[in-house]
Write an enzyme that holds these catalytic residues in place. Structure first.
Site, PDB file in Angstrom:
ATOM      1  N   CYS A   1     -10.895   1.926   6.516  1.00 37.92           N
ATOM      2  CA  CYS A   1      -9.638   1.424   5.949  1.00 37.92           C
ATOM      3  C   CYS A   1      -9.970   0.108   5.255  1.00 37.92           C
ATOM      4  O   CYS A   1     -10.470  -0.819   5.905  1.00 37.92           O
ATOM      5  CB  CYS A   1      -8.619   1.230   7.068  1.00 37.92           C
ATOM      6  SG  CYS A   1      -7.102   0.430   6.507  1.00 37.92           S
TER       7      CYS A   1
ATOM      8  N   CYS B   1       6.951  -6.623   3.049  1.00 35.69           N
ATOM      9  CA  CYS B   1       7.464  -5.639   4.009  1.00 35.69           C
ATOM     10  C   CYS B   1       7.648  -6.345   5.348  1.00 35.69           C
ATOM     11  O   CYS B   1       6.730  -7.013   5.838  1.00 35.69           O
ATOM     12  CB  CYS B   1       6.498  -4.467   4.131  1.00 35.69           C
ATOM     13  SG  CYS B   1       6.123  -3.706   2.536  1.00 35.69           S
TER      14      CYS B   1
ATOM     15  N   CYS C   1       5.218  -5.916   8.508  1.00 36.75           N
ATOM     16  CA  CYS C   1       3.770  -5.950   8.289  1.00 36.75           C
ATOM     17  C   CYS C   1       3.243  -7.388   8.328  1.00 36.75           C
ATOM     18  O   CYS C   1       3.773  -8.263   7.643  1.00 36.75           O
ATOM     19  CB  CYS C   1       3.458  -5.309   6.937  1.00 36.75           C
ATOM     20  SG  CYS C   1       1.766  -5.557   6.391  1.00 36.75           S
TER      21      CYS C   1
ATOM     22  N   GLY D   1      -2.901  -5.699   1.230  1.00 35.61           N
ATOM     23  CA  GLY D   1      -2.610  -5.647  -0.199  1.00 35.61           C
ATOM     24  C   GLY D   1      -2.015  -4.332  -0.666  1.00 35.61           C
ATOM     25  O   GLY D   1      -2.020  -3.331   0.054  1.00 35.61           O
ATOM     26  N   GLU D   2      -1.471  -4.357  -1.860  1.00 38.82           N
ATOM     27  CA  GLU D   2      -0.869  -3.176  -2.500  1.00 38.82           C
ATOM     28  C   GLU D   2      -1.843  -2.702  -3.591  1.00 38.82           C
ATOM     29  O   GLU D   2      -1.960  -3.341  -4.649  1.00 38.82           O
ATOM     30  CB  GLU D   2       0.501  -3.557  -3.087  1.00 38.82           C
ATOM     31  CG  GLU D   2       1.081  -2.561  -4.072  1.00 38.82           C
ATOM     32  CD  GLU D   2       1.187  -1.133  -3.548  1.00 38.82           C
ATOM     33  OE1 GLU D   2       1.843  -0.899  -2.530  1.00 38.82           O
ATOM     34  OE2 GLU D   2       0.587  -0.236  -4.173  1.00 38.82           O
TER      35      GLU D   2
ATOM     36  N   SER E   1      -2.831   4.333  -0.524  1.00 42.63           N
ATOM     37  CA  SER E   1      -1.488   4.235   0.042  1.00 42.63           C
ATOM     38  C   SER E   1      -0.700   3.137  -0.672  1.00 42.63           C
ATOM     39  O   SER E   1      -1.185   2.021  -0.838  1.00 42.63           O
ATOM     40  CB  SER E   1      -1.610   3.893   1.529  1.00 42.63           C
ATOM     41  OG  SER E   1      -0.336   3.683   2.078  1.00 42.63           O
TER      42      SER E   1
ATOM     43  N   SER F   1       4.124   4.771   1.772  1.00 43.49           N
ATOM     44  CA  SER F   1       4.698   4.197   2.995  1.00 43.49           C
ATOM     45  C   SER F   1       6.202   4.226   2.832  1.00 43.49           C
ATOM     46  O   SER F   1       6.766   3.368   2.160  1.00 43.49           O
ATOM     47  CB  SER F   1       4.236   2.741   3.167  1.00 43.49           C
ATOM     48  OG  SER F   1       2.864   2.700   3.370  1.00 43.49           O
ATOM     49  N   LEU F   2       6.840   5.202   3.427  1.00 43.51           N
ATOM     50  CA  LEU F   2       8.265   5.413   3.150  1.00 43.51           C
ATOM     51  C   LEU F   2       9.140   4.654   4.171  1.00 43.51           C
ATOM     52  O   LEU F   2       9.905   3.781   3.797  1.00 43.51           O
ATOM     53  CB  LEU F   2       8.548   6.918   3.186  1.00 43.51           C
ATOM     54  CG  LEU F   2       9.887   7.371   2.639  1.00 43.51           C
ATOM     55  CD1 LEU F   2      10.064   6.993   1.177  1.00 43.51           C
ATOM     56  CD2 LEU F   2      10.035   8.886   2.795  1.00 43.51           C
ATOM     57  N   HIS F   3       9.043   5.032   5.408  1.00 41.60           N
ATOM     58  CA  HIS F   3       9.679   4.340   6.543  1.00 41.60           C
ATOM     59  C   HIS F   3      11.208   4.372   6.552  1.00 41.60           C
ATOM     60  O   HIS F   3      11.815   3.970   7.557  1.00 41.60           O
ATOM     61  CB  HIS F   3       9.193   2.886   6.664  1.00 41.60           C
ATOM     62  CG  HIS F   3       7.697   2.777   6.687  1.00 41.60           C
ATOM     63  ND1 HIS F   3       6.910   3.565   7.491  1.00 41.60           N
ATOM     64  CD2 HIS F   3       6.839   2.007   5.975  1.00 41.60           C
ATOM     65  CE1 HIS F   3       5.626   3.260   7.286  1.00 41.60           C
ATOM     66  NE2 HIS F   3       5.561   2.339   6.361  1.00 41.60           N
TER      67      HIS F   3
ATOM     68  N   ASN G   1       2.948  -1.108  15.824  1.00 43.40           N
ATOM     69  CA  ASN G   1       2.398  -2.126  16.721  1.00 43.40           C
ATOM     70  C   ASN G   1       3.071  -3.449  16.404  1.00 43.40           C
ATOM     71  O   ASN G   1       2.872  -3.991  15.328  1.00 43.40           O
ATOM     72  CB  ASN G   1       0.899  -2.232  16.497  1.00 43.40           C
ATOM     73  CG  ASN G   1       0.278  -0.877  16.713  1.00 43.40           C
ATOM     74  OD1 ASN G   1       0.155  -0.410  17.835  1.00 43.40           O
ATOM     75  ND2 ASN G   1      -0.039  -0.199  15.614  1.00 43.40           N
TER      76      ASN G   1
ATOM     77  N   CYS H   1      -2.281  -0.236  11.918  1.00 41.39           N
ATOM     78  CA  CYS H   1      -1.499  -0.333  10.695  1.00 41.39           C
ATOM     79  C   CYS H   1      -0.474  -1.456  10.793  1.00 41.39           C
ATOM     80  O   CYS H   1       0.245  -1.560  11.779  1.00 41.39           O
ATOM     81  CB  CYS H   1      -0.733   0.965  10.465  1.00 41.39           C
ATOM     82  SG  CYS H   1      -1.660   2.131   9.534  1.00 41.39           S
TER      83      CYS H   1
END
Ligand code: SF4
Length: 361
Positions: A114, A125, A128, A172-173, A204, A227-229, A303, A346
């Site tokens: 990862c 977000c 995060c 990061g995005e 992602s 990443s919908l959530h 987490n 994550c």
């Protein structure tokens, strides 16, 4: 402008930022033979060499010329922690003293790296840890590539197994660092690089509609995860402010476009948060959203971080959620979190200062 035998000045050009053609031109300009570029490139990318002195099939004088003119801004492992579940989190230092994190996730059938794509993140977000850091800068393609190489080395050395998968799910995005992300994928998949299959790579995103369409236009062969959530704009706006400019309708349209161009199904990541998006109505909205495009859902265990109040829903609630999705024909996996005890899971990647401050406050 290359320095050749000019008195040593500041070496600002990272040799790995040059294309093969640019390197060839640079060598010719320095009075060297152009074909050496291919040899140097093999050292840099196939053999992941970060020291000119190790390029043993080059003459000493050429190595000295390279040292005088170029630098190699290699990423270095600063610190590694091994979780009780064998996940390894590494802190990497960059040439400018910035720090990022990457994770090796070993499983029975795969070894997954990862990697991070930015130092920090500009998106915020709420669940995060990285979202509470500022974005300091984008990573270069070779800095992303280096993380893969270093984590692959850990996989071999610690577990005797080659890397099988790569996920761009670290800090990061990735779609806000588009060209470097794409270049790093090229390097990873190229026969001149790591020669890995594109289908072993998943990028992602938090959901940037315009860039998802661009991925479609570029007909990428790697996998895309979103990443919908939450499949409800009000709820998604609340936890992922990027949704305010990239509504679910805009994302659905972009994903359809992406699928039409690539024929690659999407993975939706969904954390079932306690008392936030864990009701039947939420599952119904998600199942409906899944009808937009061929896809599967990965339910990820959350987490908690010190900076936010979110907690994971209870196990039976998650089971009910997954069961409902499956009853609607949605392929659904429930993923156990990895590396929790070392903050490698994550949403937990962050340079810890701020998180620590919050927990101490
Ligand atoms: S979840 Fe991803 S996009 Fe959102 S803040 Fe964290 S690193 Fe950035």
């Amino acid at each position: 402008m290359y320095l050749c035998n000019v008195e040593k000045a500041v070496k600002t050009v990272d040799i790995r930022s040059l294309s093969l053609a640019q390197l060839k031109d640079a060598l010719v300009e320095m009075g060297e033979q152009g074909f050496r570029a291919k040899q140097i490139y093999e050292w840099l990318w196939q053999k992941s060499c970060t020291d000119f002195d190790e390029m043993s099939n080059l003459s000493k004088s050429l190595r000295e010329t390279l040292k005088a003119n170029f630098t190699i801004n290699a990423v270095k492992v600063k610190q590694s922690q091994i979780s009780s579940d064998k996940t390894i989190k590494s802190t990497f230092s960059l040439y400018d003293n910035n720090v990022i994190e990457g994770v090796l996730i070993p499983a029975d059938d795969r070894m997954t790296a990862c990697v991070s794509s930015q130092v920090g993140c500009s998106l915020t977000c709420k669940f995060c840890a990285t979202g509470y850091m500022d974005r300091k800068r984008n990573l270069n393609a070779d800095e992303i590539y280096d993380q893969v190489v270093l984590i692959a080395k850990q996989a071999e050395e610690k577990y005797g197994h080659p890397l099988t998968n790569i996920v761009y799910m670290g800090m990061g995005e990735p779609l806000l660092n588009y060209s470097n992300m794409m270049k790093s994928v090229d390097r990873i998949t190229s026969p001149d690089g790591l020669n890995m299959a594109a289908k072993r790579i998943t990028v992602s995103t938090a959901g940037i509609a315009k860039m998802i369409k661009k991925l479609g236009d570029d007909e990428v062969r790697f996998n895309l995860a979103l990443s919908l959530h939450a499949a409800n704009d009000d709820k998604r706006n609340e936890i992922m402010p990027i949704n305010e400019q990239n509504s679910l309708a805009a994302l659905a349209e972009a994903l359809k476009y992406f699928y039409a161009k690539t024929k690659s199904p999407i993975t939706f990541e969904y954390i079932v948060f306690h008392n936030f998006n864990d009701e039947l109505q939420d599952a119904k909205e998600l199942a409906k959203f899944c009808k937009n495009v061929p896809c599967k859902v990965n339910i990820i265990e959350y987490n908690p971080i010190a900076l936010a109040d979110f907690v994971n829903a209870e196990a039976d609630k998650i089971d009910q959620f997954a069961t409902y999705l499956r009853s609607q024909g949605v392929i659904t996996n429930v993923r156990r979190s990895r590396g929790k005890d070392i903050d490698a899971a994550c949403g937990q990647l962050a340079i810890k200062d701020k998180d620590k401050e919050a927990s101490e406050a």
